[in-house]
Each structure stands twice: as structure tokens, then as C-alpha cells.
Design a protein around this motif. Structure first.
Motif, PDB file in Angstrom:
ATOM      1  N   VAL A  25       1.187  17.911 -37.708  1.00  0.00           N
ATOM      2  CA  VAL A  25       2.617  17.634 -37.559  1.00  0.00           C
ATOM      3  C   VAL A  25       3.346  18.006 -38.850  1.00  0.00           C
ATOM      4  N   GLU A  26       4.453  18.734 -38.724  1.00  0.00           N
ATOM      5  CA  GLU A  26       5.274  19.041 -39.893  1.00  0.00           C
ATOM      6  C   GLU A  26       6.455  18.072 -39.893  1.00  0.00           C
ATOM      7  N   PRO A  27       6.445  17.087 -40.777  1.00  0.00           N
ATOM      8  CA  PRO A  27       7.512  16.077 -40.743  1.00  0.00           C
ATOM      9  C   PRO A  27       8.767  16.547 -41.467  1.00  0.00           C
ATOM     10  N   LEU A  28       9.849  15.837 -41.177  1.00  0.00           N
ATOM     11  CA  LEU A  28      11.108  16.040 -41.886  1.00  0.00           C
ATOM     12  C   LEU A  28      11.234  14.899 -42.894  1.00  0.00           C
ATOM     13  N   ILE A  29      11.447  15.245 -44.163  1.00  0.00           N
ATOM     14  CA  ILE A  29      11.597  14.199 -45.180  1.00  0.00           C
ATOM     15  C   ILE A  29      13.085  14.063 -45.467  1.00  0.00           C
ATOM     16  N   LEU A  35      19.647  11.740 -39.018  1.00  0.00           N
ATOM     17  CA  LEU A  35      18.379  12.452 -38.800  1.00  0.00           C
ATOM     18  C   LEU A  35      17.252  11.457 -38.552  1.00  0.00           C
ATOM     19  N   LEU A  36      17.283  10.344 -39.287  1.00  0.00           N
ATOM     20  CA  LEU A  36      16.255   9.321 -39.068  1.00  0.00           C
ATOM     21  C   LEU A  36      16.366   8.774 -37.648  1.00  0.00           C
ATOM     22  N   ARG A  37      17.607   8.482 -37.229  1.00  0.00           N
ATOM     23  CA  ARG A  37      17.796   7.898 -35.894  1.00  0.00           C
ATOM     24  C   ARG A  37      17.395   8.855 -34.776  1.00  0.00           C
ATOM     25  N   SER A  38      17.515  10.153 -35.020  1.00  0.00           N
ATOM     26  CA  SER A  38      17.220  11.093 -33.936  1.00  0.00           C
ATOM     27  C   SER A  38      15.743  11.505 -33.900  1.00  0.00           C
ATOM     28  N   ALA A  39      14.940  11.017 -34.838  1.00  0.00           N
ATOM     29  CA  ALA A  39      13.515  11.374 -34.817  1.00  0.00           C
ATOM     30  C   ALA A  39      12.782  10.579 -33.744  1.00  0.00           C
ATOM     31  N   ASP A  40      11.637  11.123 -33.281  1.00  0.00           N
ATOM     32  CA  ASP A  40      10.829  10.396 -32.288  1.00  0.00           C
ATOM     33  C   ASP A  40      10.036   9.278 -32.957  1.00  0.00           C
TER      34      ASP A  40
END
Lengths: 194, 251
Positions: A25-29, A35-40
């Protein structure tokens, strides 16, 4: 799947990102609330001191962003402690999302920090799917979360403490999943599969 | 129970491992990452990488090596060698190392321990001490054991912990390279007088030596290089042996 790691002043974000990359998995930092709220899935890592970390989170309004998350969240090490109500580390009021206190190891006859590989027992819940009691995971901490109804893994170092807990969509582990070998990678995978 | 840790140490020069050239089953025995992967797959609990490069170019190569290690290794690792400022520590931790070990620079300027612990947390600051038994007792030696000081080793380690070191890496210069066993008495004295974990180093020659340093020496971890590099001791076999002797290990 979109996985976000909370970016702040006490996060060992690179280590967690590396571990996620090892499980594909390539995460978003990011420290962006939207952006945090829209992550799974969101991972809230941490290495460092509680009061400095909390001050930073409040200043950036990341406290509100984390509290607003409805998807599965995984707090790791200091991240777990910051999700609790308060910490004895410099008498810090924490995020209050997990109804537990964080206490210091008394350090009588025991070395503090609790550093190294220790066993987790009484495992329950989806993070530990496929695990037998007594797996070793890697800990580095001087403070711990007390045992309670939501504890999903126990560890003993002098006294028993919560090595993991789950409370609604918030999950947390005191050990470093990202440094716990294959066992840690499987726990991360279980979290990603929630 | 908290497990006793087994830690292979790799000496790195200009980005390549030195010593240990007769590994079996490795594509490239000089590649630190490949060797580290082999050890962690075999059950090494942590790894230590010591940069023995003499040039700035070598140091830069080491930093990029640390990033590669962090990407591929799933157990904690410590880096050391030539660290003299908080910036050096920041650079290596930023590249993904879990802990940094400081030695000579901390003796020259003990406030380095304090500022490093304040900036990065005690848990990632390892105080490495090379001790040698002289007529005046155990003394601290610098520059890889070449330079004597009049610092008492035990006092220095206690002070280092007070200043914020989160772990002690104690190497006995008398035992190092002998394969006659770890220095038991000194290790126990330190382990009983500081509140942080102690890693014993120098002298490992047999599985019994590891058992001794854990049971009698009260070490929290044991570090060795050549017995692992030359395949004289295999980590899985060592850990089973220790377990049979009633020592808690991660299997």
C-alpha cells in the motif's frame, strides 16, 4: 484503497509508510483534515513526548480532524496514548476518544522504557485474526494504557497493560506494528482489511 | 516475558559490509541490505550498522543506505559510527534509523547526549562505550579503542543515562575479538546500576557465551559480529539453545 497517515511533529511517519509499502500500500502522509476524512483508513503513529505532540495537534486543529474521523483509525504507540483521555506524561490532556488513562511504569525493579520484544496474550478482535496467543511484538514505551473492557491484547511488564484496544472505529496498539517483523505486517494487513 | 535480544552488528565502509565475505546463499555478500534481510529472516531481534567510512562521500553513501535498510527491514535497527552532532542524528533518524549510537563525541561533549535526548527522545539515543581494564580499573577508550581516557567506565555510563541515554552498548576491549566470552562482571555491574537496557558486546564465541551474559551478566541484549558473519553460530539454533536453558527469547 486510500490509506492516510497523520502527519505531525511526533510521527515516525516514514517507518509506518515503509511498512505499508512492504504490504503493498502506498499511503498518503498528510495533515489536511479533508484528505484525512476522505481516506478509507487512517493511521495515527507516534514517537515522542505527549504534551508537545498534543500542543502541536491542537495548534493545527488536527485534534478536531481526528475526532471527526468515522472510518477505521489505527493509533500506534504514542498515537494510542494520545487517543486516550489523559496521560501522566507531563499531566497531558489528550484527545479523549478512548476512555482510558495513560500511566507511567513505576520502574521499581524494572527497566524503563519497556524496550524490546514481548508477548501479547488474550487476543481478540479482527486485528488479531489468525494469531495464536503469545506472539512477540516490539515495544518501546515508558507509559501505558490501563486494562479495560475494550482491551483486545494484553501484555505483562511488571503489571498487565493494554497492548491493544478497539473502541468503535478507533483501534490502537502500544507496540510498533511497523517494526514487529512479519507479525506486525500481518496486523497491519488485518487493519487494512477491516 | 520480555525477550533477551540477539543483535548482529554489520560494519559498513563506503556503503558495503566489511568482514564476513563467506556467506552462503547471498547473491552479494557485501550488500548490507541483503545481509540484514537474511539476519532478520533468521530471527535477529535488532540490527546494528556501524559506519566505518573515513570520508564525507562514504558518510553520504551510508545515509542513503540507511533509507534502503528502512524500506526493506521490518525489525528495529541502530546506526552508529562518526556521529558527532544532533544534526548527524537527525539526518540518520530522518533516513529511517530507529536509534543512533554515540560514542567518542559524547565523551568530548556530554551535552550532546542531553540535546539529542531532548530533540529525538531518549528511546532512540544509545550510548556506546568501549571499556578496557587497566591498572586503574575499567576505563573508557575512544576512537575504536585506540585512545585512552581517565574516565571510569561505570561512572561514565551512569552519567550518560542521567543525561538522557536510553540504552547502553557496552563493548569490552579486553574481550573483543577473543571469542572467549563476554565480559560478565562489568556487564552485570552496569546492568544493575542503570535503569535502561544494556547491550553486551565483545567476545562472543559460543552459544554458552550468550547464555552466560544473559544469566550471569544480566544483559538485556547481546551483540556479535563475526560468529554470525562466518556462520559459526546460526541465529535460529542459538535461540533454541537459549530457550532450552530457560532464557526468554523470541522464536
Amino acid at each position: 484503497m486510500k490509506v492516510a497517515i497523520v502527519k505531525y511533529n511526533a510521527g515516525n511517519t516514514a517507518s509506518v509508510a515503509n511498512a505499508l509499502a512492504r504490504v503493498g500500500v502506498e499511503p498518503l502522509i498528510t495533515d489536511d483534515a479533508e484528505l484525512l476524512r476522505s481516506a478509507d483508513k487512517v493511521i495515527f503513529p507516534g514517537v515522542g513526548e505527549a504534551s508537545t505532540a498534543m500542543a502541536y495537534l491542537r495548534e493545527r486543529r488536527l485534534d478536531e480532524a481526528i475526532a471527526s474521523l468515522r472510518q477505521p483509525v489505527l493509533g500506534v504507540c504514542l498515537g494510542m496514548q494520545l487517543l486516550c483521555s489523559s496521560s501522566e506524561e507531563n499531566e497531558t490532556e489528550c484527545l479523549g476518544l478512548l476512555p482510558y488513562e495513560v500511566r507511567r511504569f513505576p520502574g521499581v525493579g524494572l527497566k524503563v522504557p519497556h524496550m524490546g520484544w514481548n508477548q501479547v496474550t488474550d487476543l481478540r478482535g479482527p486485528l488479531f485474526d489468525g494469531f495464536a496467543d503469545g506472539e512477540f511484538v516490539y515495544f518501546v514505551h515508558s507509559y501505558f494504557v490501563e486494562v479495560g473492557d475494550h482491551t483486545t491484547a494484553l501484555c505483562r511488564y511488571g503489571e498487565r497493560f493494554a497492548a491493544a484496544l478497539s473502541y468503535g472505529n478507533f483501534h490502537a496498539v502500544q507496540f510498533h506494528t511497523e517494526k514487529s517483523g512479519k507479525v506486525g505486517e500481518r496486523i497491519l494487513e488485518n487493519f487494512l482489511n477491516l | 516475558m520480555l525477550a533477551k535480544r540477539i543483535i548482529p552488528c554489520l560494519d559498513v565502509k563506503d556503503g558495503r559490509t566489511v568482514k564476513g565475505t563467506n556467506f552462503i546463499g547471498l547473491r552479494d555478500a557485501g550488500d548490507p541490505v541483503e545481509l540484514a534481510e537474511k539476519y532478520s529472516a533468521e530471527g535477529a531481534d535488532e540490527l546494528v550498522f556501524l559506519d566505518i567510512s573515513a570520508t564525507n562521500e562514504g558518510r553520504k553513501t551510508f545515509t542513503s543506505l540507511v533509507s534502503d535498510i528502512a524500506r526493506r527491514i521490518n525489525v528495529p535497527f541502530t546506526v552508529g559510527g562518526g556521529i558527532s552532532t544532533p544534526d548527524d542524528i537527525g539526518r540518520l533518524l530522518g533516513a529511517g534509523a530507529d536509534k543512533a549510537s554515540i560514542n567518542t563525541a559524547a565523551v568530548r561533549d556530554p551535552s550532546l547526549i542531553e540535546s539529542a535526548a531532548r530533540n529525538f527522545g531518549s528511546q532512540c539515543i544509545v550510548l556506546a562505550v568501549d571499556a578496557k581494564l587497566t591498572d586503574d580499573g575499567w576505563r573508557v577508550f575512544l576512537n575504536g579503542g585506540r585512545m585512552a581516557t581517565d574516565l571510569d567506565a561505570i561512572e561514565w555510563m551512569r552519567r550518560g543515562v542521567e543525561l538522557g541515554a536510553g540504552e547502553i552498548l557496552l563493548t569490552s576491549m579486553n574481550a573483543d575479538g577473543t571469542k572467549d566470552g563476554f565480559e560478565i562482571e562489568l556487564t552485570r555491574s552496569i546492568s544493575e546500576s542503570v535503569t535502561v537496557p544494556v547491550i553486551a558486546s565483545g567476545g562472543a564465541g559460543s552459544r554458552d557465551d550468550f547464555a552466560e551474559v544473559f544469566v550471569r551478566g544480566k544483559a538485556d541484549a547481546a551483540l556479535a559480529a563475526s560468529v554470525f558473519h562466518y556462520g559459526e553460530i546460526q541465529i535460529p539454533e542459538l535461540k533454541r539453545f537459549l530457550q532450552m536453558r530457560g532464557i526468554e527469547v523470541r522464536l
